[in-house]
Design an enzyme around this catalytic site. Structure first.
Site, mmCIF file in Angstrom:
data_model
loop_
_atom_site.group_PDB
_atom_site.id
_atom_site.type_symbol
_atom_site.label_atom_id
_atom_site.label_comp_id
_atom_site.label_asym_id
_atom_site.label_seq_id
_atom_site.Cartn_x
_atom_site.Cartn_y
_atom_site.Cartn_z
ATOM 1 N N GLU A 101 -6.590 4.089 -5.464
ATOM 2 C CA GLU A 101 -7.790 4.432 -4.692
ATOM 3 C C GLU A 101 -8.214 5.819 -5.150
ATOM 4 O O GLU A 101 -7.519 6.795 -4.881
ATOM 5 C CB GLU A 101 -7.504 4.442 -3.186
ATOM 6 C CG GLU A 101 -8.793 4.595 -2.400
ATOM 7 C CD GLU A 101 -8.623 5.214 -1.019
ATOM 8 O OE1 GLU A 101 -9.490 5.007 -0.174
ATOM 9 O OE2 GLU A 101 -7.633 5.936 -0.795
ATOM 10 N N HIS A 139 -11.120 -1.842 4.471
ATOM 11 C CA HIS A 139 -10.912 -1.479 5.875
ATOM 12 C C HIS A 139 -11.526 -0.133 6.245
ATOM 13 O O HIS A 139 -11.417 0.285 7.394
ATOM 14 C CB HIS A 139 -9.402 -1.455 6.160
ATOM 15 C CG HIS A 139 -8.709 -0.399 5.346
ATOM 16 N ND1 HIS A 139 -8.458 -0.545 3.997
ATOM 17 C CD2 HIS A 139 -8.283 0.831 5.668
ATOM 18 C CE1 HIS A 139 -7.890 0.549 3.535
ATOM 19 N NE2 HIS A 139 -7.763 1.412 4.529
ATOM 20 N N ASP A 140 -12.124 0.565 5.288
ATOM 21 C CA ASP A 140 -12.741 1.872 5.564
ATOM 22 C C ASP A 140 -14.263 1.811 5.546
ATOM 23 O O ASP A 140 -14.919 2.848 5.706
ATOM 24 C CB ASP A 140 -12.319 2.893 4.492
ATOM 25 C CG ASP A 140 -10.847 3.229 4.543
ATOM 26 O OD1 ASP A 140 -10.262 3.184 5.635
ATOM 27 O OD2 ASP A 140 -10.284 3.539 3.476
ATOM 28 N N ASP A 153 -2.809 4.820 -2.317
ATOM 29 C CA ASP A 153 -3.766 5.471 -1.428
ATOM 30 C C ASP A 153 -4.147 6.882 -1.901
ATOM 31 O O ASP A 153 -3.289 7.637 -2.359
ATOM 32 C CB ASP A 153 -3.096 5.579 -0.043
ATOM 33 C CG ASP A 153 -4.035 6.098 1.029
ATOM 34 O OD1 ASP A 153 -4.996 5.398 1.350
ATOM 35 O OD2 ASP A 153 -3.794 7.211 1.549
ATOM 36 N N ASP A 198 0.863 -1.182 0.000
ATOM 37 C CA ASP A 198 0.000 0.000 0.000
ATOM 38 C C ASP A 198 0.897 1.228 0.000
ATOM 39 O O ASP A 198 1.704 1.407 0.919
ATOM 40 C CB ASP A 198 -0.859 -0.040 1.280
ATOM 41 C CG ASP A 198 -2.143 0.746 1.161
ATOM 42 O OD1 ASP A 198 -2.109 1.831 0.554
ATOM 43 O OD2 ASP A 198 -3.167 0.280 1.695
HETATM 44 C C1 NOJ Z 1 -7.578 5.932 2.494
HETATM 45 C C2 NOJ Z 1 -7.279 4.786 3.392
HETATM 46 O O1 NOJ Z 1 -7.911 3.635 2.916
HETATM 47 C C3 NOJ Z 1 -7.737 5.187 4.782
HETATM 48 O O2 NOJ Z 1 -7.742 4.125 5.675
HETATM 49 C C4 NOJ Z 1 -6.872 6.311 5.236
HETATM 50 O O3 NOJ Z 1 -7.335 6.786 6.480
HETATM 51 C C5 NOJ Z 1 -6.870 7.465 4.235
HETATM 52 N N1 NOJ Z 1 -6.769 7.041 2.874
HETATM 53 C C6 NOJ Z 1 -5.730 8.399 4.506
HETATM 54 O O4 NOJ Z 1 -4.515 7.799 4.150
#
Ligand code: NOJ
Length: 550
Positions: A261, A334-335, A204, A102
């Site tokens: 992402e 995970h979000d 990310d 990542d």
């Molecule tokens: C996206 C990530 O998936 C998340 O977990 C993170 O808090 C934010 N970007 C900031 O890096």
């Protein structure tokens, strides 16, 4: 017709996301370790996994669980050592599993030496490695932008007498991609990991790397008098030039993949991002994830949606990636809250819900990305008070909700529904204390139902979600039509059933998933000449029943 040999390894495999802090602890410390992931490689191999995305495990103060990187070249001691990471990469390769790192390149930790130097004066060699601006004449922040985690997106630095921009938490200062030295430093990081044998990268928050030429206040959109930073900076023109450079420096000439992402990229724009002309191999563009959530990701603002809303955006992304590049299909990460809650508004057992969603995940066109625990059919966790959450964005959403006029019960309910911590509770391996995750009290509690919802129990149960995921993974590996086949939506207007057809030469496969708690029907002519992979009554689907015909 796509030739199987023309497809890359990452188009033919299944990807699995591990949140290392919650996967398996081999240190008896209550948080997961890299050695714990290595221990579970056989488990992943049985699920057909060939790409293993690990969220950041670099040295970090862990304000955002590793998404605040202090040193991209070191493993955080809480996770283990670099030697253990090398071991994971090597042991994975032996089983045909490649580790996907990542890359957090929009920002670093404020404890990263780059930022420490940059913040020390206005004249140091890294003075413009981050986004620095003077205060407004009245001393306030340069703009009214609200960070994604709440509060101003600007933080004051006494040493420089200036503000710095942080799209996320104040401990996550944004890097200045306009500076070629910054870009080179980041490309060096990626090359270091590629040379170590990483099979790919998840990049990310990539849509935020390009900032607008001028920084101006945005329209106020909340009771805090601020304006979402996303609206001002996401997907700014010029971003693709940076990413083309990134691709040339890291991706070209290697048998790896990059998945960005990229919240904020519409299906019509996908051609610029993926495929022949694109900068990535795949893009998490989040269009379907935004259906059950308020557009600006404000948890306390309720949204109404129906199955056809969801189907419409999934179909748009499928059509766009049929022409350009490849789709990374996912229901969870995970979000996000657990998919059984997020995408299924109906009544019904979690196990049935997980199986219905899994059927879609594993037969859609694209690379399926599973998230740890999804294959067991987790629901959201149970939370009784805001103090039980660890996640910083959950606390901020709670405060935001209170300011918006909700009472404490309403604000908590929004967090219980959407909190990122729902996805971050420990993996449940067996019925022993702490679910076999650790011998010490875990950093987040295991689910109340861990004695029945765990890997050991589900491995022994042929009807379990885990057994169903394994069946589908095998099916996918045996039927090229499920990998290489074209995708056509069926029953587009149906509010109960998500259905599609895959075709590859003379081969066909049809998927039906009844995502409602009522019986549903389909036209048996759709599956003429095909065989269901499990016993089913032709033409009808029980509540939450799903079936694949091949
Ligand atoms: C996206 C990530 O998936 C998340 O977990 C993170 O808090 C934010 N970007 C900031 O890096």
């Amino acid at each position: 017709m796509a030739n199987l040999n023309d497809l890359a390894w990452w188009q033919k495999t299944i990807a699995y996301e591990v949140y290392p802090k919650s996967f398996k602890d081999t240190h008896g410390q209550g948080t997961g370790t890299i050695a714990g992931i290595t221990e579970k490689l056989d488990y992943l191999a049985k699920l057909g996994v060939g790409a293993l995305w690990i969220t950041p495990c670099y040295k970090s103060p862990m304000v955002d669980n590793g998404y605040d990187v202090a040193d991209y070249y070191a493993i955080d001691p809480s996770f283990g050592t670099m030697a253990e990471m090398d071991e994971l990469i090597a042991r994975g390769r032996e089983r045909g599993i490649r580790v996907v790192m990542d890359l957090v390149f929009n920002h670093t930790s404020n404890q990263c030496p780059w930022f420490v130097e940059s913040s020390s004066s206005r004249t140091n060699p890294k003075a413009d490695w981050y986004i620095w601006r003077d205060a407004k004449p009245d001393g306030s922040a340069p703009t009214n932008w609200r960070s994604i985690f709440g509060g101003s997106a600007w933080a004051w630095c006494e040493e420089r007498g200036q503000y710095y921009l942080h799209t996320f938490a104040s401990e996550q200062p944004d890097l200045n991609w306009e500076n070629p030295d910054v870009r080179q430093a980041l490309f060096d990081v990626a090359n270091f990991w590629a040379n170590k044998g990483a099979g790919g990268f998840r990049i990310d928050a990539i849509t935020y790397i390009k900032k607008p030429a001028e920084f101006v206040d945005g329209p106020v959109d909340g009771a805090d008098g601020m304006s979402a930073v996303h609206a001002a900076t996401a997907n700014t023109p010029g971003i693709l030039a940076f990413l083309r450079e990134f691709k040339a420096a890291v991706r070209d000439g290697r048998d790896i993949f990059m998945v960005g992402e990229a919240n904020g990229v519409a299906a019509e724009e996908l051609g610029d991002w993926v495929g022949e002309q694109g900068v990535f191999d795949m893009l998490f563009e989040f269009n379907h994830m935004l259906i059950p959530m308020h557009k600006s990701e404000v948890w306390c603002r309720k949204v109404e949606w129906t199955l056809t809303d969801l189907k419409r955006v999934l179909a748009a992304s499928q059509r766009a990636t049929a022409l350009n590049g490849w789709y990374p299909m996912f229901w969870e990460n995970h979000d996000q809250p657990r998919s059984t809650v997020n995408f299924l508004q109906c009544e019904g057992a979690l196990a049935k819900k997980a199986k219905a969603l899994g059927t879609v995940l594993l037969t859609m066109r694209g690379t399926p990305f599973m998230y740890q625990g999804e294959e067991l059919g987790y629901g959201n966790a149970s939370w009784d008070s805001i103090d039980e959450f660890d996640d910083l964005s959950t606390r901020n959403q709670y405060e935001f909700a209170l300011r918006e006029g909700l009472d404490e019960v309403g604000a908590l309910a929004a967090c219980v529904r959407y909190s990122r911590d729902n996805a971050r509770t420990p993996m449940q391996w067996d019925a022993s204390e702490y679910a076999g995750f650790s011998t010490a009290k875990p950093w987040l509690p295991v689910h109340d139902d861990y004695a029945t919802c765990n890997v050991a129990v589900q491995e022994a149960d042929p009807d379990s979600p885990l057994s169903w995921y394994r069946t589908l993974a095998t099916l996918r590996s045996e039927h090229p039509v499920l990998v290489a086949g074209d995708w056509t939506e069926l029953m587009a207007d149906d509010e109960q059933v998500l259905a599609f057809e895959r075709t590859w030469g003379n081969e066909r496969a049809v998927t039906f998933a009844n995502l409602s708690d009522k019986p549903a029907a389909y036209d048996p002519a759709l599956v003429e000449g095909l065989t269901p992979i499990v016993a089913t009554t032709l033409g009808t689907l029980a509540p939450l029943e799903s079936v694949v015909f091949v």
